[in-house]
Design a protein around this motif. Structure first.
Motif, mmCIF file in Angstrom:
data_model
loop_
_atom_site.group_PDB
_atom_site.id
_atom_site.type_symbol
_atom_site.label_atom_id
_atom_site.label_comp_id
_atom_site.label_asym_id
_atom_site.label_seq_id
_atom_site.Cartn_x
_atom_site.Cartn_y
_atom_site.Cartn_z
ATOM 1 N N LEU A 1 -4.326 16.798 -2.721
ATOM 2 C CA LEU A 1 -5.015 17.062 -1.453
ATOM 3 C C LEU A 1 -6.167 16.096 -1.244
ATOM 4 C CD1 LEU A 1 -5.071 20.964 -1.460
ATOM 5 C CD2 LEU A 1 -3.691 19.474 0.008
ATOM 6 N N ALA A 2 -6.879 15.756 -2.305
ATOM 7 C CA ALA A 2 -8.039 14.865 -2.205
ATOM 8 C C ALA A 2 -7.643 13.433 -1.874
ATOM 9 C CB ALA A 2 -8.833 14.899 -3.506
ATOM 10 N N THR A 3 -6.415 13.042 -2.212
ATOM 11 C CA THR A 3 -5.998 11.657 -1.977
ATOM 12 C C THR A 3 -4.960 11.521 -0.873
ATOM 13 O OG1 THR A 3 -4.291 11.840 -3.669
ATOM 14 C CG2 THR A 3 -6.421 10.986 -4.374
ATOM 15 N N ARG A 4 -4.596 12.619 -0.250
ATOM 16 C CA ARG A 4 -3.476 12.629 0.693
ATOM 17 C C ARG A 4 -3.529 11.515 1.741
ATOM 18 N NH1 ARG A 4 -1.867 18.006 3.428
ATOM 19 N NH2 ARG A 4 -1.279 18.388 1.293
ATOM 20 N N ASP A 5 -4.610 11.313 2.413
ATOM 21 C CA ASP A 5 -4.665 10.328 3.497
ATOM 22 C C ASP A 5 -5.287 8.998 3.076
ATOM 23 O OD1 ASP A 5 -3.433 12.027 5.370
ATOM 24 O OD2 ASP A 5 -5.323 13.078 5.685
ATOM 25 N N GLN A 6 -5.446 8.789 1.786
ATOM 26 C CA GLN A 6 -6.040 7.542 1.322
ATOM 27 C C GLN A 6 -4.971 6.470 1.157
ATOM 28 O OE1 GLN A 6 -8.286 8.132 -2.246
ATOM 29 N NE2 GLN A 6 -9.617 9.655 -1.333
ATOM 30 N N LYS A 7 -5.313 5.268 1.552
ATOM 31 C CA LYS A 7 -4.438 4.121 1.381
ATOM 32 C C LYS A 7 -4.753 3.517 0.011
ATOM 33 C CE LYS A 7 -3.902 -0.030 4.093
ATOM 34 N NZ LYS A 7 -4.076 -0.581 5.420
ATOM 35 N N ILE A 8 -3.749 3.418 -0.863
ATOM 36 C CA ILE A 8 -3.936 2.937 -2.220
ATOM 37 C C ILE A 8 -3.191 1.622 -2.387
ATOM 38 C CG2 ILE A 8 -3.556 3.457 -4.671
ATOM 39 C CD1 ILE A 8 -3.321 6.462 -3.728
ATOM 40 N N PHE B 1 0.831 -1.205 0.000
ATOM 41 C CA PHE B 1 0.000 0.000 0.000
ATOM 42 C C PHE B 1 0.867 1.256 0.000
ATOM 43 C CE2 PHE B 1 -2.598 -3.285 1.939
ATOM 44 C CZ PHE B 1 -3.787 -3.137 1.247
ATOM 45 N N VAL B 2 0.370 2.283 -0.660
ATOM 46 C CA VAL B 2 1.041 3.587 -0.700
ATOM 47 C C VAL B 2 0.002 4.680 -0.449
ATOM 48 C CG1 VAL B 2 2.900 2.884 -2.254
ATOM 49 C CG2 VAL B 2 0.766 3.760 -3.219
ATOM 50 N N SER B 3 0.498 5.857 -0.144
ATOM 51 C CA SER B 3 -0.363 7.037 -0.064
ATOM 52 C C SER B 3 0.393 8.192 -0.708
ATOM 53 C CB SER B 3 -0.746 7.361 1.382
ATOM 54 O OG SER B 3 0.398 7.649 2.141
ATOM 55 N N VAL B 4 -0.337 9.228 -1.083
ATOM 56 C CA VAL B 4 0.274 10.392 -1.726
ATOM 57 C C VAL B 4 0.779 11.342 -0.649
ATOM 58 C CG1 VAL B 4 -0.133 12.396 -3.202
ATOM 59 C CG2 VAL B 4 -1.197 10.207 -3.763
ATOM 60 N N LEU B 5 2.019 11.734 -0.787
ATOM 61 C CA LEU B 5 2.624 12.698 0.117
ATOM 62 C C LEU B 5 2.848 13.974 -0.675
ATOM 63 C CD1 LEU B 5 4.007 13.364 2.844
ATOM 64 C CD2 LEU B 5 6.120 12.508 1.832
ATOM 65 N N GLY B 6 2.130 15.009 -0.327
ATOM 66 C CA GLY B 6 2.298 16.302 -0.994
ATOM 67 C C GLY B 6 3.488 17.035 -0.426
ATOM 68 N N CYS B 7 3.737 18.226 -0.926
ATOM 69 C CA CYS B 7 4.890 18.991 -0.449
ATOM 70 C C CYS B 7 4.570 19.778 0.818
ATOM 71 C CB CYS B 7 5.406 19.910 -1.540
ATOM 72 S SG CYS B 7 4.260 21.203 -2.014
ATOM 73 N N ASN B 8 3.289 19.901 1.147
ATOM 74 C CA ASN B 8 2.840 20.596 2.361
ATOM 75 C C ASN B 8 3.185 22.080 2.401
ATOM 76 O OD1 ASN B 8 1.491 18.433 3.554
ATOM 77 N ND2 ASN B 8 3.403 17.614 4.364
ATOM 78 N N ASN B 9 3.419 22.673 1.255
ATOM 79 C CA ASN B 9 3.581 24.125 1.183
ATOM 80 C C ASN B 9 2.241 24.709 0.779
ATOM 81 O OD1 ASN B 9 6.264 24.267 1.869
ATOM 82 N ND2 ASN B 9 6.992 24.273 -0.237
ATOM 83 N N GLU C 1 4.868 12.758 -3.939
ATOM 84 C CA GLU C 1 5.566 11.477 -3.965
ATOM 85 C C GLU C 1 4.644 10.430 -3.377
ATOM 86 O OE1 GLU C 1 9.538 11.260 -2.387
ATOM 87 O OE2 GLU C 1 9.657 13.441 -2.386
ATOM 88 N N TYR C 2 4.952 9.173 -3.680
ATOM 89 C CA TYR C 2 4.267 8.072 -3.003
ATOM 90 C C TYR C 2 5.050 7.693 -1.779
ATOM 91 C CZ TYR C 2 0.787 7.050 -6.590
ATOM 92 O OH TYR C 2 -0.284 7.122 -7.444
ATOM 93 N N LEU C 3 4.332 7.398 -0.715
ATOM 94 C CA LEU C 3 4.904 6.992 0.548
ATOM 95 C C LEU C 3 4.364 5.606 0.861
ATOM 96 C CD1 LEU C 3 6.412 7.892 3.164
ATOM 97 C CD2 LEU C 3 4.217 8.704 3.994
ATOM 98 N N ALA C 4 5.225 4.676 1.243
ATOM 99 C CA ALA C 4 4.781 3.334 1.624
ATOM 100 C C ALA C 4 3.968 3.433 2.906
ATOM 101 C CB ALA C 4 5.971 2.423 1.831
ATOM 102 N N THR C 5 2.831 2.739 2.972
ATOM 103 C CA THR C 5 1.999 2.728 4.176
ATOM 104 C C THR C 5 1.640 1.298 4.521
ATOM 105 O OG1 THR C 5 -0.018 3.006 2.885
ATOM 106 C CG2 THR C 5 1.001 4.991 3.706
ATOM 107 N N GLU C 6 1.213 1.095 5.738
ATOM 108 C CA GLU C 6 0.787 -0.244 6.172
ATOM 109 C C GLU C 6 -0.664 -0.461 5.848
ATOM 110 O OE1 GLU C 6 1.667 -0.751 10.279
ATOM 111 O OE2 GLU C 6 3.788 -0.794 9.921
#
Length: 90
Positions: free
Chosen positions: A57-64, A40-48, A85-90
């Motif tokens: 922003l719409a997918t930021r906390d979604q587990k894909i 699983f991954v999630s989208v990590l924005g730049c947070n600026n 970027e994509y961030l690995a998630t559990e």
């Protein structure tokens, strides 16, 4: 790339990458993540403020599920330069 690693290719680039460059890196990173067994991954924005597009922003906390993750930038990205970027998630 013809045998050149994605990291060697990135070292030669000017940043920020254009959308084609982001897609090239994202495709390689997703392949590495799949090979490493990440599920699983999630989208990590730049947070600026003001720099993340609405698609990120719409997918930021979604587990894909990684098998369904498309290379970045997301299809609805409206930024000239995608910094997500994509961030690995559990």
């Amino acid at each position: 790339m013809s045998g050149e690693s994605i990291y060697d290719w990135m070292a030669k680039q000017k940043f920020p990458l254009d959308k084609a460059g982001v897609q090239k890196v994202s495709t390689a990173k997703l392949a590495e993540m799949r090979e490493a067994g990440i599920k699983f991954v999630s989208v990590l924005g730049c947070n600026n403020p003001g720099e993340d597009c609405e698609a990120c922003l719409a997918t930021r906390d979604q587990k894909i599920e990684i098998e369904f993750a498309t290379p970045l930038p997301l299809p609805d990205c409206d930024r000239e330069f995608c910094k997500c970027e994509y961030l690995a998630t559990e």
